[in-house]
Design an enzyme around this catalytic site. Structure first.
Site, PDB file in Angstrom:
ATOM      1  CE  LYS A 192      -1.924   2.958   2.055  1.00  0.00           C
ATOM      2  NZ  LYS A 192      -1.979   4.443   1.819  1.00  0.00           N
ATOM      3  CD  GLU A 266      12.366   3.872   8.895  1.00  0.00           C
ATOM      4  OE1 GLU A 266      12.324   4.895   9.625  1.00  0.00           O
ATOM      5  OE2 GLU A 266      12.329   3.906   7.664  1.00  0.00           O
ATOM      6  CB  CYS A 300      12.499   8.724   8.907  1.00  0.00           C
ATOM      7  SG  CYS A 300      13.472   7.494   8.014  1.00  0.00           S
ATOM      8  CD  GLU A 397      10.022  12.615  11.993  1.00  0.00           C
ATOM      9  OE1 GLU A 397      10.878  12.067  11.280  1.00  0.00           O
ATOM     10  OE2 GLU A 397       8.992  12.033  12.389  1.00  0.00           O
TER      11      GLU A 397
END
Length: 795
Positions: A192, A266, A300, A397
């Protein structure tokens, strides 16, 4: 403008990459796409589509299918149908298919690079020079693992149908990271992609069929987050591999709890970029550019927290600002730009909002003054200076081209600042003193550390995080294990339903002198302590005879045990040789009391004396085995295609909670505790609820075998209650639970607070006497986390 003017100004003119081939591919499909299921495009079941736009212009790019439950089920069914034949094809057959996929990527490299730049907004230089070549590298590398599968992973089997959900920041590269190892291991895939960036996944699926990949081996279902949730919940999926935000990772952990699905996550990061005063400052400035302004900061593992030693901070700031002024922000297909567009308006607004918050909280903002396009989702390179370590921009973040900077004085302070985050994905250390860099690297709570470099990636080197950056690894041998399961565990049956607890037989009255009371206490911090509630429970034989009492531990006892374990962090720094000696000493001292332990096991469980002695002997042998493994289950050295090496270090996880089953109460306890201790972890163990005295007797062995206080802590009591407390405790780093299916589900469900790693048996029984199922690497791999330290060398 004349050539002389160009030499005078050194300005770059526009150098656009032609997009005709990519536009033609879109046109052939009418810019409208269905799902890719069983080797062909299929219309969405409900006929619904989403619209995607070009980040650089805001113009509509394509219509993609919105997947519903029927679409997801069709894709999962197709993958399930194909899986057995794909696994049976064998390693060589799968290797040839993976090699064909790598060659397909190389043949169509320009088409993929242009389509990725249009769809995602990143510069064509990055898609052309990094994304596409590295994607091909992953398929080539994993073709090798497929070829070697029967030899290198002979004790492993495929998991089955893998559901994979990938983000929008590296659409093609994340696809390769996920699909290549899954297919190499013999699994089939339902992918996906992110709703913002689906096109390269659909192109890859289409061309993979043309390259001969069998129908159903790779399926692509598109849509928004609701489609991803349906994939997570589908009972035909055996594993979920997710890359994305920590918030969504928590939801997935909760949704998969108790289902038996494997899971790798992750997730986000807030990675430190540490510059010491002896660093090559110009090199470090270039490193910062790659760390935070690569891919518009939408990475990331971006080095978004700049930590500068005080003596060089002002000099570094001036050089960095001067370098920022040279960065060009512009249209992604212009080969002369350094930064392209942010992926979508919603992400752009998030970046702006967080920067405003940072300024309000006291940061000094500097933005490059170069022009940016007036249309599209563009944001300039941004530096926030004098940021407080607890401010929002230092802890959250941002996922954009925003660097936050702060200073430190000593190496110890640098480590403290670097680890002052709930994340633990990556870090970068800059120093010309290699001894200093290699001293700092192991102290950083991060799964990847780059020395005098940043954002280095390769298929041979594992990538993944600690703490709330998730668990599991992608790439390397360690990444292959994420798509395999032990052959010895594949045939496990449900644990037999426990028999009802016996009724206690009454004690006879009379004038006989009663036995001396021997109520077992808890074992916390190397000391025998009474339970906080001052309650105990009777331990009965199968016939109801009272064989002793054990303390009834509670939440406070677990809290004290975790605190004691956390304080024993010196065990992680002890040499492997020292840990091995202590494990041998434990075996020696258990052997000296073998008859006593055998009687205890026989009294509690009702087994014969010979069977009880067999369990004790097996426990002694198991301690010897982990004494042997303690200094032999080592890391490795990867050789990525650059001038340097990557050290894959096995590091202890930290504080690990362990809940033991009722069968083989001594052997199971040692089989679970010993591998963790051998690898440098500290343990809070909940022994068998029915037969705890084997473990409480064992703490007398611990006391006489040089085991430091706090390394092994034992809390007896109700297993379900204590597991819930351990799962919810944010200072517990991992949790192993063996017992009922309900307890396994609760452990996974309640562990989402700090996303601790879990190893549970889902109520499936293990033969603790079978070494293949309960000893060695099968558990040691779960007792460590792999840190990859990249060390480039040369000028």
């Amino acid at each position: 403008m004349s050539v002389a003017n160009y030499f005078e100004t050194m300005e770059y003119g526009p150098a656009p990459e032609a997009d005709g081939e990519a536009r033609a591919w879109l046109a052939r499909h009418g810019a409208t796409f269905g799902h890719f299921i069983a080797g062909r495009f299929t219309a969405p079941h409900a006929g619904k589509h989403l619209t995607t736009s070009e980040p650089a212009t805001g113009k509509v790019l394509a219509r993609i299918a919105q997947g519903d439950a029927a679409d997801v089920s069709a894709a999962v069914d197709a993958a399930g149908t194909a899986q057995a034949a794909w696994a049976k094809l064998g390693g060589h057959g799968r290797a040839r298919h993976l090699y064909a996929l790598a060659r397909m990527l190389q043949r169509h490299a320009r088409l993929f690079a242009v389509l990725e730049a249009i769809d995602n907004g990143k510069p064509i230089r990055e898609t052309r020079d990094l994304d596409v070549p590295l994607a091909a590298r992953h398929f080539l590398y994993h073709a090798g693992w497929a070829q070697l599968h029967d030899r290198e992973f002979a004790d492993q089997v495929p998991i089955g149908v893998i559901g994979q959900i990938i983000p929008w920041n590296f659409p093609l590269l994340m696809l390769a990271w996920k699909i290549a190892p899954a297919l190499a291991a013999g699994n089939t895939v339902v992918l996906k992609p992110a709703e913002f960036t689906t096109l390269t996944a659909l192109l890859f699926a289409e061309l993979s069929a043309e390259a001969g990949l069998p129908p159903g081996v790779l399926n692509v279902v598109t849509g928004d987050g609701a489609t991803g949730a349906l994939l997570v919940e589908n009972p035909g999926v055996d594993k979920i591999a997710f890359t994305g935000s920590t918030e969504v990772g928590r939801l997935i952990r909760q949704a998969t709890a108790g289902t038996g699905k494997s899971l790798t996550l992750e997730l986000g990061g807030k990675s430190p970029f540490i510059v010491f005063d002896d660093a090559d400052l110009d090199g470090a400035v270039e490193g910062v550019v790659d760390a935070i302004w690569f891919n518009q900061g939408q990475v990331c593992c971006a080095g978004s927290r700049l930590l500068l030693q005080e003596g060089i901070a002002e000099t570094f700031r001036r050089r960095l600002i001067r370098r920022m002024e040279t960065l060009r922000v512009g249209m992604p297909l212009d080969k002369a730009v350094d930064m392209g567009a942010v992926v979508a308006p919603v992400q752009l607004e998030r970046i702006k909002s967080l920067v405003e918050t940072g300024v309000k909280e006291g940061a000094e903002k500097y933005q490059a003054s170069g022009a940016i396009p007036s249309e599209g989702c563009f944001y300039p390179p941004t530096l926030l200076w004098n940021v407080h370590p607890s401010s929002t921009v230092a802890t959250e973040e941002i996922f954009g081209p925003v660097l936050v900077a702060m200073t430190f004085r000593t190496p110890d302070e640098a480590v403290m600042l670097a680890n002052n985050t709930r994340y633990g994905l990556a870090a970068s250390v800059w120093s010309e003193t290699i001894g200093l860099a290699l001293d700092i690297a192991p102290k950083l709570l991060a799964g990847v550390v780059w020395v005098n470099a940043t954002n280095l990636f390769d298929a041979s080197v594992g990538f993944g995080g600690y703490r709330e950056s998730g668990f599991g690894r992608e790439g390397g041998r360690e990444g292959m294990y994420e798509y395999l399961k032990p052959k010895a565990w594949s045939g496990r049956k449900a644990r037999a339903k426990p028999s009802p607890l016996p009724t206690a037989s009454g004690a006879s009255a009379g004038f006989d002198v009663p036995p001396i009371d021997r109520t077992a206490k808890l074992f916390v911090g190397g000391k025998q302590v009474r339970p906080d509630g001052n309650f105990s429970r009777a331990v009965l034989s199968p016939k109801g005879r009272r064989v002793g009492e054990a303390g009834e531990g509670n939440r406070k006892d677990i809290r004290n045990a975790v605190a004691a374990a956390r304080s024993a962090e010196g065990w992680a720094r002890a040499t492997a040789h020292n840990r091995a000696q202590i494990l041998y000493y434990l075996a020696e001292n258990l052997s000296a009391r073998g008859d006593e332990f055998a009687r205890r096991v026989a009294d509690m469980t009702g087994v014969s004396a010979a069977k009880a002695r067999t369990e004790v002997d097996a426990s002694i042998e198991r301690l010897f085995s982990y004494g042997a493994w303690a200094d032999k289950f080592e890391g490795s050295i990867h050789a990525p295609p650059l001038r340097g090496v990557a050290l894959a270090m096995h590091e202890p996880i930290g504080v690990v909670g362990v809940a033991c089953p009722d069968e083989a109460p001594l052997l199971a306890f040692i089989s679970l505790v010993a591998p963790l201790v051998a690898m440098g972890n500290r343990v809070v163990a909940v022994p068998s609820e029915r037969h705890p005295l084997a473990a409480t007797d064992f703490y007398q062995v611990l006391e006489t075998s040089d085991v430091p206080g706090g390394v092994v802590n034992i809390v007896t009591g109700d297993r379900n209650d204590l597991v819930k407390v351990l799962a919810e405790h944010d200072d517990v780093d991992a949790l192993w639970v063996f017992g009922s299916q309900d307890t396994s589900a609760a452990a996974e469900r309640h562990s989402i607070g700090n996303l601790k790693r879990t190893l549970v048996d889902q109520g499936l029984a293990i033969d603790w006497y079978d070494k293949a199922a309960s000893e060695g690497p099968i558990l040691l791999r779960h007792a460590v986390q792999v840190k990859n330290i990249w060390i480039p060398y040369g000028d």
